[in-house]
Design an enzyme around this catalytic site. Sequence first.
Site, PDB file in Angstrom:
ATOM      1  N   SER A 142      -5.708  -1.907  -8.724  1.00 38.75           N
ATOM      2  CA  SER A 142      -4.533  -2.738  -9.026  1.00 38.75           C
ATOM      3  C   SER A 142      -4.783  -3.410 -10.373  1.00 38.75           C
ATOM      4  CB  SER A 142      -4.399  -3.811  -7.945  1.00 38.75           C
ATOM      5  OG  SER A 142      -3.465  -4.795  -8.313  1.00 38.75           O
ATOM      6  N   TYR A 155      -7.563 -10.266  -1.983  1.00 39.27           N
ATOM      7  CA  TYR A 155      -7.051  -9.050  -2.634  1.00 39.27           C
ATOM      8  C   TYR A 155      -7.720  -8.847  -3.993  1.00 39.27           C
ATOM      9  CZ  TYR A 155      -3.417  -5.658  -4.063  1.00 39.27           C
ATOM     10  OH  TYR A 155      -2.735  -4.531  -4.471  1.00 39.27           O
TER      11      TYR A 155
HETATM   12  P1  NAD Z   1       2.503   0.080   1.580  1.00 43.80           P
HETATM   13  O1  NAD Z   1       2.476  -1.108   2.489  1.00 43.80           O
HETATM   14  O2  NAD Z   1       3.807   0.716   1.261  1.00 43.80           O
HETATM   15  O3  NAD Z   1       1.542   1.218   2.151  1.00 43.80           O
HETATM   16  C1  NAD Z   1       0.290   0.939   2.685  1.00 43.80           C
HETATM   17  C2  NAD Z   1      -0.183   2.121   3.482  1.00 43.80           C
HETATM   18  O4  NAD Z   1      -1.447   1.792   4.078  1.00 43.80           O
HETATM   19  C3  NAD Z   1       0.745   2.487   4.646  1.00 43.80           C
HETATM   20  O5  NAD Z   1       0.774   3.879   4.800  1.00 43.80           O
HETATM   21  C4  NAD Z   1       0.062   1.831   5.841  1.00 43.80           C
HETATM   22  O6  NAD Z   1       0.399   2.425   7.084  1.00 43.80           O
HETATM   23  C5  NAD Z   1      -1.384   2.056   5.480  1.00 43.80           C
HETATM   24  N1  NAD Z   1      -2.312   1.187   6.197  1.00 43.80           N
HETATM   25  C6  NAD Z   1      -2.228  -0.147   6.401  1.00 43.80           C
HETATM   26  N2  NAD Z   1      -3.263  -0.565   7.148  1.00 43.80           N
HETATM   27  C7  NAD Z   1      -4.037   0.533   7.404  1.00 43.80           C
HETATM   28  C8  NAD Z   1      -5.238   0.753   8.118  1.00 43.80           C
HETATM   29  N3  NAD Z   1      -5.890  -0.263   8.733  1.00 43.80           N
HETATM   30  N4  NAD Z   1      -5.737   1.997   8.193  1.00 43.80           N
HETATM   31  C9  NAD Z   1      -5.080   3.037   7.590  1.00 43.80           C
HETATM   32  N5  NAD Z   1      -3.939   2.886   6.898  1.00 43.80           N
HETATM   33  C10 NAD Z   1      -3.429   1.647   6.801  1.00 43.80           C
HETATM   34  O7  NAD Z   1       1.753  -0.408   0.273  1.00 43.80           O
HETATM   35  P2  NAD Z   1       1.707   0.188  -1.223  1.00 43.80           P
HETATM   36  O8  NAD Z   1       2.340  -0.805  -2.102  1.00 43.80           O
HETATM   37  O9  NAD Z   1       2.127   1.598  -1.276  1.00 43.80           O
HETATM   38  O10 NAD Z   1       0.136   0.071  -1.491  1.00 43.80           O
HETATM   39  C11 NAD Z   1      -0.735   1.163  -1.576  1.00 43.80           C
HETATM   40  C12 NAD Z   1      -1.950   0.753  -2.389  1.00 43.80           C
HETATM   41  O11 NAD Z   1      -1.544   0.433  -3.713  1.00 43.80           O
HETATM   42  C13 NAD Z   1      -2.672  -0.479  -1.845  1.00 43.80           C
HETATM   43  O12 NAD Z   1      -4.069  -0.310  -1.961  1.00 43.80           O
HETATM   44  C14 NAD Z   1      -2.202  -1.575  -2.776  1.00 43.80           C
HETATM   45  O13 NAD Z   1      -3.132  -2.622  -2.868  1.00 43.80           O
HETATM   46  C15 NAD Z   1      -2.087  -0.802  -4.075  1.00 43.80           C
HETATM   47  N6  NAD Z   1      -1.236  -1.448  -5.068  1.00 43.80           N
HETATM   48  C16 NAD Z   1       0.091  -1.686  -4.807  1.00 43.80           C
HETATM   49  C17 NAD Z   1       0.872  -2.289  -5.779  1.00 43.80           C
HETATM   50  C18 NAD Z   1       2.324  -2.563  -5.580  1.00 43.80           C
HETATM   51  O14 NAD Z   1       2.912  -3.255  -6.436  1.00 43.80           O
HETATM   52  N7  NAD Z   1       2.961  -2.071  -4.540  1.00 43.80           N
HETATM   53  C19 NAD Z   1       0.304  -2.662  -7.005  1.00 43.80           C
HETATM   54  C20 NAD Z   1      -1.045  -2.407  -7.223  1.00 43.80           C
HETATM   55  C21 NAD Z   1      -1.801  -1.796  -6.254  1.00 43.80           C
END
Ligand code: NAD
Length: 260
Positions: A142, A155
């Site tokens: 991130s 985080y």
């Molecule tokens: P999201 O909530 O849409 O997806 C998260 C996924 O992780 C889902 O498929 C969920 O079922 C799964 N998950 C949650 N707990 C779990 C567990 N215990 N075991 C297995 N799977 C599990 O979130 P996202 O925004 O797509 O985030 C994905 C990654 O990207 C994360 O690591 C997040 O920190 C990172 N990220 C997101 C953003 C953003 O702005 N959305 C920015 C930077 C980084």
Amino acid sequence: MLTHKTAVITGSTSGIGLAVAQQLASQGANIILNGFGDAAEIEKIRVNLELQNDVKVHYIAADLSQAESARQFIRQVIQLTGQVDILVNNAGIQHTDRIENFPIDRWNQIIALNLSAVFHTTAEALPLMQKQQWGRIINIASAHGLVASEYKSAYVAAKHGVVGLTKVTALENAGDGITCNAICPGWVRTPLVEAQIQALAEKNQTDIETAARQLLAEKQPSLQFVTPQQIGGAAVFLCSEAAEQMTGTTLSLDGGWTAR
Ligand code: NAD
């Protein structure tokens, strides 16, 4: 093309992980999906991915916040396919609070999933990648792996940890056909961020779209969300020959967030 490669994407039932799975499948990779959600919905995603891309797609419902099930997850993939060529560590959760109010169980969950799970899946996948003399490990960190924001102690600590782990993984496997890099997205409008937009709208008593614009204005100079598909494109690039000598680094897709 990634034909005959097996790509494991953690947390790929939603958001960024799903888009990464779609893009890797479009390059011909067989896919292992993982994450939570409605069983019928997940089955629909699995079948559509297979049909649209003519690849094999399996779903394994492991809870990666548990060390043993994270390890077992990769062992199951190896039993099923005999291969782990691409590992995308993407599953992640968020909680916001001041440090003094941060619930201990939320801290533990975030560190377990956002950081420790990356260690466990990587540790289980590496021996096979070393035998294959080919592997791509892509950690979805991130902008918060590079800089901090208030109220996100767990985080930010986890994501900085992921960036460090990425470098160690890269160094220990340099020259063996295995690369490890971190993608550092800014705001991507997924369910994880939608919850934060909702909270901001409630706090400032505004509508959702005004809150979304405020969220962007605080951090992201482009004032535009990064799309999950763009993260998927970056993952495809990291698996390409052009990125063969790219290892131990971070790739920012953040609309200028960390340039300030
Ligand atoms: P999201 O909530 O849409 O997806 C998260 C996924 O992780 C889902 O498929 C969920 O079922 C799964 N998950 C949650 N707990 C779990 C567990 N215990 N075991 C297995 N799977 C599990 O979130 P996202 O925004 O797509 O985030 C994905 C990654 O990207 C994360 O690591 C997040 O920190 C990172 N990220 C997101 C953003 C953003 O702005 N959305 C920015 C930077 C980084």
